[in-house]
Scaffold this active site. Structure first.
Site, PDB file in Angstrom:
ATOM      1  N   PHE A  18       0.850  -1.196   0.000  1.00 40.80           N
ATOM      2  CA  PHE A  18       0.000   0.000   0.000  1.00 40.80           C
ATOM      3  C   PHE A  18       0.882   1.241   0.000  1.00 40.80           C
ATOM      4  CE2 PHE A  18      -2.488   3.451   1.807  1.00 40.80           C
ATOM      5  CZ  PHE A  18      -3.667   3.331   1.089  1.00 40.80           C
ATOM      6  N   ASP A  73       9.136   2.504   1.228  1.00 45.45           N
ATOM      7  CA  ASP A  73       8.012   3.289   1.727  1.00 45.45           C
ATOM      8  C   ASP A  73       7.933   3.074   3.234  1.00 45.45           C
ATOM      9  OD1 ASP A  73       5.570   4.199   2.607  1.00 45.45           O
ATOM     10  OD2 ASP A  73       4.455   3.506   0.848  1.00 45.45           O
ATOM     11  N   LYS A 123       3.011  10.334   7.997  1.00 51.41           N
ATOM     12  CA  LYS A 123       2.327   9.909   9.217  1.00 51.41           C
ATOM     13  C   LYS A 123       2.964  10.488  10.481  1.00 51.41           C
ATOM     14  CE  LYS A 123      -0.024   5.693   7.603  1.00 51.41           C
ATOM     15  NZ  LYS A 123      -1.429   6.004   7.929  1.00 51.41           N
TER      16      LYS A 123
HETATM   17  N1  PLP Z   1       2.333   4.334   2.330  1.00 50.85           N
HETATM   18  C1  PLP Z   1       2.034   3.556   3.386  1.00 50.85           C
HETATM   19  C2  PLP Z   1       2.925   2.399   3.727  1.00 50.85           C
HETATM   20  C3  PLP Z   1       0.897   3.819   4.157  1.00 50.85           C
HETATM   21  O1  PLP Z   1       0.606   3.026   5.199  1.00 50.85           O
HETATM   22  C4  PLP Z   1       0.078   4.912   3.807  1.00 50.85           C
HETATM   23  C5  PLP Z   1      -1.149   5.199   4.550  1.00 50.85           C
HETATM   24  O2  PLP Z   1      -1.707   4.379   5.235  1.00 50.85           O
HETATM   25  C6  PLP Z   1       0.439   5.689   2.697  1.00 50.85           C
HETATM   26  C7  PLP Z   1       1.570   5.383   1.995  1.00 50.85           C
HETATM   27  C8  PLP Z   1      -0.402   6.859   2.266  1.00 50.85           C
HETATM   28  O3  PLP Z   1      -0.217   7.939   3.112  1.00 50.85           O
HETATM   29  P1  PLP Z   1      -1.228   9.156   3.094  1.00 50.85           P
HETATM   30  O4  PLP Z   1      -2.563   8.623   3.476  1.00 50.85           O
HETATM   31  O5  PLP Z   1      -0.653  10.146   4.062  1.00 50.85           O
HETATM   32  O6  PLP Z   1      -1.242   9.695   1.686  1.00 50.85           O
END
Ligand code: PLP
Length: 409
Positions: free
Chosen positions: A139, A224, A253
């Site tokens: 994700f 990520d 986050k």
């Molecule tokens: N990448 C990861 C691993 C995430 O867990 C999330 C959100 O849960 C995101 C990207 C997306 O982040 P945002 O919701 O701040 O765009």
């Protein structure tokens, strides 16, 4: 000032239905406790999905935000600003990275990372080097590029055509990656622990193998760390548990402790490809977000906070074990640090959301990671007493849900 009472019912009237929030509306928080409009209290084991790493209304973050609010909010990127420069200095000093790009969210940080990976491939190897490989269940956000790199088809359905040149292979399967990677690959994108995908950790060998394959094919490794970063796993970033270093890392986050900010970190080798005019963001790197993130980083990136992540995890695990001895509903407790996944036994598969609702009714906020896994991502400084009290509430919740489900069966 006049105040109009709003309720959850108003959500359905005036908000696009992409979310289905719970019935209560939180109005304030302090540390790991939250209160709703009716003054019901909840213990927060979710931390805004791994965001509120220092709990709610941490005094230092509140003070920093107020101080910066009195000074300067926004200028645009035609000027740089002191908080952004200080935060970038601290992030580069603390990590593999030499350069930083600031965004406002994880999705935006990833968007920048994926664009940079393509541009780096284009600049250095030509237009053919544009393919991105990512992992099933991964994700990376909800923009069109990030749902395309994400490995969950449900987030792409209906939004096609999505960007091309992206493929997915099973997580933790080095052979599959070996088959898929080629000299056309510009980047391999992965989470050091898949969060939304079910709290799944790769083996150390897999991480190392991914790095080696990237090196063999001149592909960049993009980590990520939006969910795993900023102390969540007991190190500032999860890659620091291994000897693998990425070329690009994204973080968001917990970086702002609840204030929206994201960042893409990268090496001097790749940074020049995001040359003047190639990418941008109106709010990315704004003084408010950067000031709060700097304060959060100053607190989190200390041995006192990072070391206690693992002791708090041990307490969580011990408490979950006690619950399991009584209710027998978990088949596996996994993850790293305070990113904890508790997979339900087969009998309870598909029922994670029921337990989340039961927990809420018992006064504890938890998360799920898919239909089979309960997820806990509390504040990194949650008091032990709150962990114990929250688990006592969860115990009651499990009892109620199990009884109701057995009665309905
Ligand atoms: N990448 C990861 C691993 C995430 O867990 C999330 C959100 O849960 C995101 C990207 C997306 O982040 P945002 O919701 O701040 O765009």
């Amino acid at each position: 000032m006049t105040s109009t009472q709003v309720t959850r019912a108003d959500f359905d009237e005036v908000m696009v239905p992409n979310y289905n929030p719970q019935q209560f509306i939180p109005v304030r928080g302090a540390g790991s406790r939250v209160w709703d409009q009716n003054d019901n209290e909840y213990i927060d084991f979710a931390g805004g999905i791994a965001v509120n790493a220092l709990g709610h209304a941490h005094p230092k973050l509140v003070e920093t935000l107020k101080e910066q609010a009195d000074k300067l909010w926004h200028l645009s990127n035609t000027c740089t600003n002191e908080p952004a420069l200080r935060l970038a200095q601290k992030l580069t000093a603390a990590t593999f990275a030499d350069k930083v790009f600031f965004a406002n969210s994880g999705g935006e940080a990833n968007e920048a990372a994926f664009k940079l990976a393509r541009k780096y491939g284009f600049d250095n190897f030509g237009p053919e080097k544009n393919e991105i490989i990512a992992f099933h269940q991964g994700f990376h956000g909800r923009t069109l590029f990030t749902v395309s790199v994400g490995g969950q088809e449900k987030y792409r359905i209906g939004f096609e055509p999505v960007p091309g040149g992206i493929s997915h292979v099973p997580f933790n399967d080095l052979e599959a990656l070996k088959e898929a990677i080629s000299d056309r690959t510009c980047a391999v994108v992965m989470e050091p622990i898949q969060g939304e995908g079910g709290v799944l950790s790769p083996s150390a060998d897999f991480m190392r193998g991914v790095r080696e394959l990237c090196d063999q094919h001149n592909a960049l490794l993009v980590l990520d760390e939006v969910q795993t970063g900023v102390g969540r796993t007991g190190k500032l970033y999860a890659y620091m548990h291994s000897d693998v270093k990425p070329d690009i890392l994204t973080t968001a986050k917990a970086l702002g402790g609840g204030f929206p900010i994201g960042a893409m970190l990268c090496t001097d080798k790749v940074a020049p490809s995001l040359n003047f005019g190639t990418h941008g963001s109106t709010y990315g790197g704004n003084p408010l977000g950067c000031a709060v993130a700097e304060a959060a980083l100053d607190i989190i990136n200390t041995p006192e906070v990072l070391e206690q992540v693992n002791t708090k995890r041990a307490l969580f695990e011990a408490e979950l074990e006690k619950l399991n001895a009584k209710h027998g509903i978990f088949k596996d407790v996994r993850g790293g640090g305070l990113l904890i996944g508790a997979e339900l036994t087969e009998e309870w598969h598909g029922k994670a959301a029921k337990f989340l609702a039961g927990a809420r009714d018992a006064g504890v906020m938890i998360l799920v990671a898919g239909p089979n896994v309960l997820r806990f991502t509390p504040s990194l400084i949650i008091p032990d007493a709150d962990i114990i009290e929250g688990m006592a509430r969860l115990d009651k919740a499990l009892e109620v849900v199990i009884k109701a489900e057995q009665a309905a069966a």
